[in-house]
Design an enzyme around this catalytic site. Structure first.
Site, mmCIF file in Angstrom:
data_model
loop_
_atom_site.group_PDB
_atom_site.id
_atom_site.type_symbol
_atom_site.label_atom_id
_atom_site.label_comp_id
_atom_site.label_asym_id
_atom_site.label_seq_id
_atom_site.Cartn_x
_atom_site.Cartn_y
_atom_site.Cartn_z
ATOM 1 N N GLU A 170 -3.737 6.220 7.144
ATOM 2 C CA GLU A 170 -2.445 6.902 7.071
ATOM 3 C C GLU A 170 -2.167 7.228 5.606
ATOM 4 O O GLU A 170 -2.140 6.320 4.760
ATOM 5 C CB GLU A 170 -1.344 6.012 7.646
ATOM 6 C CG GLU A 170 -1.514 5.801 9.147
ATOM 7 C CD GLU A 170 -0.467 4.874 9.748
ATOM 8 O OE1 GLU A 170 -0.016 5.156 10.860
ATOM 9 O OE2 GLU A 170 -0.100 3.857 9.119
ATOM 10 N N SER A 218 1.479 -2.319 4.924
ATOM 11 C CA SER A 218 1.657 -1.963 6.337
ATOM 12 C C SER A 218 3.127 -1.876 6.693
ATOM 13 O O SER A 218 3.493 -1.217 7.652
ATOM 14 C CB SER A 218 1.080 -3.040 7.262
ATOM 15 O OG SER A 218 -0.142 -3.496 6.847
ATOM 16 N N ASN A 241 1.824 1.754 13.571
ATOM 17 C CA ASN A 241 2.583 0.549 13.902
ATOM 18 C C ASN A 241 3.892 0.866 14.607
ATOM 19 O O ASN A 241 4.369 0.077 15.426
ATOM 20 C CB ASN A 241 2.810 -0.315 12.660
ATOM 21 C CG ASN A 241 1.516 -1.012 12.252
ATOM 22 O OD1 ASN A 241 0.605 -1.174 13.055
ATOM 23 N ND2 ASN A 241 1.423 -1.410 10.993
ATOM 24 N N HIS A 245 -2.782 3.731 3.865
ATOM 25 C CA HIS A 245 -2.763 2.583 4.784
ATOM 26 C C HIS A 245 -4.063 2.549 5.573
ATOM 27 O O HIS A 245 -4.258 3.342 6.503
ATOM 28 C CB HIS A 245 -1.547 2.663 5.712
ATOM 29 C CG HIS A 245 -1.425 1.477 6.617
ATOM 30 N ND1 HIS A 245 -1.012 1.569 7.925
ATOM 31 C CD2 HIS A 245 -1.680 0.171 6.391
ATOM 32 C CE1 HIS A 245 -1.021 0.355 8.464
ATOM 33 N NE2 HIS A 245 -1.422 -0.506 7.555
HETATM 34 N N1 LIG Z 1 -5.189 -7.689 6.801
HETATM 35 C C1 LIG Z 1 -4.898 -6.586 7.450
HETATM 36 O O1 LIG Z 1 -5.219 -6.439 8.642
HETATM 37 C C2 LIG Z 1 -4.179 -5.460 6.766
HETATM 38 C C3 LIG Z 1 -4.177 -4.176 7.336
HETATM 39 C C4 LIG Z 1 -3.535 -3.140 6.666
HETATM 40 C C5 LIG Z 1 -2.890 -3.394 5.475
HETATM 41 N N2 LIG Z 1 -2.894 -4.655 4.940
HETATM 42 C C6 LIG Z 1 -2.214 -4.872 3.654
HETATM 43 O O2 LIG Z 1 -3.178 -5.055 2.632
HETATM 44 C C7 LIG Z 1 -2.705 -5.974 1.653
HETATM 45 C C8 LIG Z 1 -3.730 -7.079 1.433
HETATM 46 O O3 LIG Z 1 -4.042 -7.696 2.659
HETATM 47 P P1 LIG Z 1 -5.280 -8.717 2.779
HETATM 48 O O4 LIG Z 1 -5.328 -9.104 4.224
HETATM 49 O O5 LIG Z 1 -6.488 -8.138 2.152
HETATM 50 O O6 LIG Z 1 -4.741 -9.939 1.891
HETATM 51 P P2 LIG Z 1 -5.556 -11.186 1.297
HETATM 52 O O7 LIG Z 1 -4.593 -12.303 1.225
HETATM 53 O O8 LIG Z 1 -6.867 -11.348 1.983
HETATM 54 O O9 LIG Z 1 -5.898 -10.721 -0.217
HETATM 55 C C9 LIG Z 1 -4.941 -10.542 -1.212
HETATM 56 C C10 LIG Z 1 -5.633 -10.699 -2.575
HETATM 57 O O10 LIG Z 1 -4.733 -10.238 -3.579
HETATM 58 C C11 LIG Z 1 -4.820 -11.111 -4.702
HETATM 59 N N3 LIG Z 1 -3.582 -10.957 -5.458
HETATM 60 C C12 LIG Z 1 -2.347 -11.393 -5.148
HETATM 61 N N4 LIG Z 1 -1.453 -10.997 -6.077
HETATM 62 C C13 LIG Z 1 -2.146 -10.269 -6.994
HETATM 63 C C14 LIG Z 1 -1.784 -9.573 -8.173
HETATM 64 N N5 LIG Z 1 -0.522 -9.525 -8.595
HETATM 65 N N6 LIG Z 1 -2.751 -8.934 -8.868
HETATM 66 C C15 LIG Z 1 -4.037 -8.970 -8.459
HETATM 67 N N7 LIG Z 1 -4.428 -9.611 -7.332
HETATM 68 C C16 LIG Z 1 -3.502 -10.249 -6.618
HETATM 69 C C17 LIG Z 1 -5.062 -12.471 -4.119
HETATM 70 O O11 LIG Z 1 -5.657 -13.336 -5.047
HETATM 71 C C18 LIG Z 1 -5.983 -12.139 -2.931
HETATM 72 O O12 LIG Z 1 -7.338 -12.209 -3.321
HETATM 73 C C19 LIG Z 1 -1.325 -6.419 2.145
HETATM 74 O O13 LIG Z 1 -0.335 -5.634 1.553
HETATM 75 C C20 LIG Z 1 -1.385 -6.145 3.616
HETATM 76 O O14 LIG Z 1 -0.140 -5.924 4.202
HETATM 77 C C21 LIG Z 1 -3.546 -5.684 5.550
#
Ligand SMILES: NC(=O)c1ccc[n+]([C@@H]2O[C@H](COP(=O)([O-])OP(=O)(O)OC[C@H]3O[C@@H](n4cnc5c(N)ncnc54)[C@H](O)[C@@H]3O)[C@@H](O)[C@H]2O)c1
Length: 490
Positions: A152, A119, A190, A140
């Site tokens: 996006e 994001s 954003n 995104h």
């Molecule tokens: N949560 C939101 O609202 C949202 C919205 C848009 C984008 N994002 C983006 O999506 C991504 C994930 O967000 P989330 O909320 O799902 O996070 P989260 O913390 O729920 O999940 C992340 C997962 O990635 C795993 N992980 C970490 N490092 C790793 C690696 N090197 N290899 C494999 N797995 C790995 C972790 O074990 C975890 O299960 C982030 O970059 C975030 O910015 C999140």
């Protein structure tokens, strides 16, 4: 390129959502995470949600029957070797994402697309260690992925047209609405969302209105589902404060999207909003009861209305707010691009007996009143008079543009600036904020609703009276307003 197998790295909320929609679309999915536990939990969650969709008749039985076999979970990155496209959704930090992209490139085929769901980070920086940068893009998604339509599609200067076309076609296949955006801070949604929240913060900082009043005005007078402070508390100040400062810094400290010290103060104190029980509002046990109901009008007050523009006088008259014989000696004025203080000095009005009324929301029987410092008696007179006529009333301290017109003008101005610098087309900017943030209107639609010339005049007044370049009108807005052209004119 036809995409048959989608890889997803990171089985958290976002990764599981992406895996789910790919399965719903009939594709094969390989889901990878460092944690076997996270994979097991994601698998159970995904299959459970698909089952419930099928029970509600929203998913084909055939698609459900094959979903289990089409979903592979792997802890080793090597398991992603046959993927045509991989979506990365791991932690939001540059170093692990860069390392992952370099490692993925060694695993997948030469034509596989590598997409990040970041994001806030630069897609080009995430792909910096890749040899084939043409295959790197951003996808995104918004949370929750299966529900939110918008995606996006982010292209860096190196992303190939073929990569963008394939990624966009996949999003359409999966029932999403893709919008193409450059690899700039905040992408479209954003960035576009900065105006609503940061202008609310500036209104708060200036002492124009408190948190509750600003939220109420934006909900009741303008029709937002959530006020700006409620929204920040929901997304979390641990998320939106760094996002705000990051986007502001990325746009070379443009004051139009700067946040305020109050936002930073909550961040520093760990008051992140709903998730910690306190943010701009208090939740749960920390919440306090709302204000006492107000006493009814005794019927003795009446007003005369002094309105500098006859058209606006007529508009107030449409809502039954007609000038009447003055017994109270209070003057009600309509304002554009001035605060009450400036208007009183210019027109020779008594500032203690002058009340400005904002007509935004009058059709919803909601009125915002504003006075110069010290005019409390006059304010109470007009408030009582309006409440007796069935209007809900909010009162605010002197401000150029009250609260609603000011926030709406800033949303419109940022949308115009985004069109000017080429973030996306006017239609895509509107669509992005409606689908991505549930705005009742897109930024340029808001500008059209308020009137481009009024938006322009209000911003010029804000800039002149506050002395701040935060309010400088976008050239896109200025040219269309002065030429009388629709804001969507390209
Ligand atoms: N949560 C939101 O609202 C949202 C919205 C848009 C984008 N994002 C983006 O999506 C991504 C994930 O967000 P989330 O909320 O799902 O996070 P989260 O913390 O729920 O999940 C992340 C997962 O990635 C795993 N992980 C970490 N490092 C790793 C690696 N090197 N290899 C494999 N797995 C790995 C972790 O074990 C975890 O299960 C982030 O970059 C975030 O910015 C999140």
């Amino acid at each position: 390129m036809a995409i048959r197998t989608v890889g997803v790295v990171g089985a958290g909320a976002m990764g599981a959502g992406v895996a789910q929609i790919a399965l719903q679309g009939g594709l094969d999915v390989v889901l990878n995470d460092l944690s076997a536990e996270a994979l097991a939990k994601a698998r159970e969650g995904i299959l459970g949600r698909l089952q419930r969709l099928a029970e509600k008749g929203q998913l084909d039985a055939e698609v459900l029957a094959t979903a289990d076999a089409r979903l592979t979970t792997v802890v080793e990155l090597a398991g992603l070797a046959n993927c045509d496209l991989v979506v990365e959704a791991i932690v939001e930090a540059i170093e692990p994402k860069q390392a992952l992209f370099a490692a993925l490139e060694a695993v997948v085929g030469p034509d596989a697309i590598l997409a990040t769901n970041t994001s806030s980070l630069s897609v080009a920086r995430i792909g910096a260690r890749c040899a084939r940068k043409g295959r790197v893009c951003g996808l995104h998604f918004f949370n929750p992925v299966p529900v939110m339509k918008l995606v996006e599609v982010v292209g860096t200067p190196d992303t190939s047209d073929g990569t963008l076309e394939s990624a966009t076609a996949l999003m359409v296949l999966l029932g999403k609405t893709p919008v193409s955006v450059p690899d700039w801070p905040g992408f479209l949604v954003n960035l576009g969302g900065r105006a609503y929240v940061t202008e609310a913060l500036h209104v708060l900082q200036e002492g124009v209105a408190d948190v509750e009043t600003v939220d109420r005005i934006m909900r009741e007078a303008v029709g937002f589902r959530m006020g700006p402070f409620e929204l920040m508390d929901l997304t979390g100040i641990d998320v939106n404060f760094p996002a705000s400062t990051g986007i502001w810094a990325g746009f070379q400290n443009d004051p139009r999207i700067a946040t305020t010290v109050r936002h930073q103060g909550l961040f520093n104190a760990g008051r992140f909003g709903r998730k910690t029980g306190q943010g701009f509002h208090a939740y749960g046990e920390a919440a306090v009861a709302g204000p006492e109901p107000r006493p009814a009008d005794d019927g003795t007050s009446s007003l005369d209305a002094f309105l500098p523009e006859s058209a606006r006088l007529e508009r107030l008259a449409d809502f039954g707010l007609r000038p009447s014989e003055s017994r109270s000696g209070v003057t009600v004025i309509s304002l554009l691009g001035e605060d009450v203080t400036t208007a009183c000095v210019r027109l020779g009005l008594d500032p203690q007996r002058t009340v400005a009324i904002d007509d935004t929301g009058l059709d919803r029987r909601f009125a915002t009143l504003m006075t110069a410092p010290g005019a409390n008696t006059a304010l109470e007179t007009v408030r009582t008079w309006l409440e007796a006529r069935g209007f809900a009333v909010a009162t605010v301290a002197d401000s150029v543009g009250f609260v609603a017109p000011r926030l709406v003008a800033m949303i419109a101005n940022l949308g115009c600036e985004m069109a000017q610098i080429g973030v996306a087309s006017p239609a895509d900017i509107d669509m992005g904020l409606k689908l991505g943030l549930n705005y009742p209107k897109g930024p340029l639609e808001f500008g059209t609703w308020m009137g481009p010339l009024r938006v322009f005049a209000l911003l010029e007044g804000l800039q002149a009276i506050t002395g701040s370049d935060r309010y400088r009108p976008s050239l896109w807005l200025r040219r269309r307003a002065l030429l009388g052209l629709p804001l969507h004119t390209v």
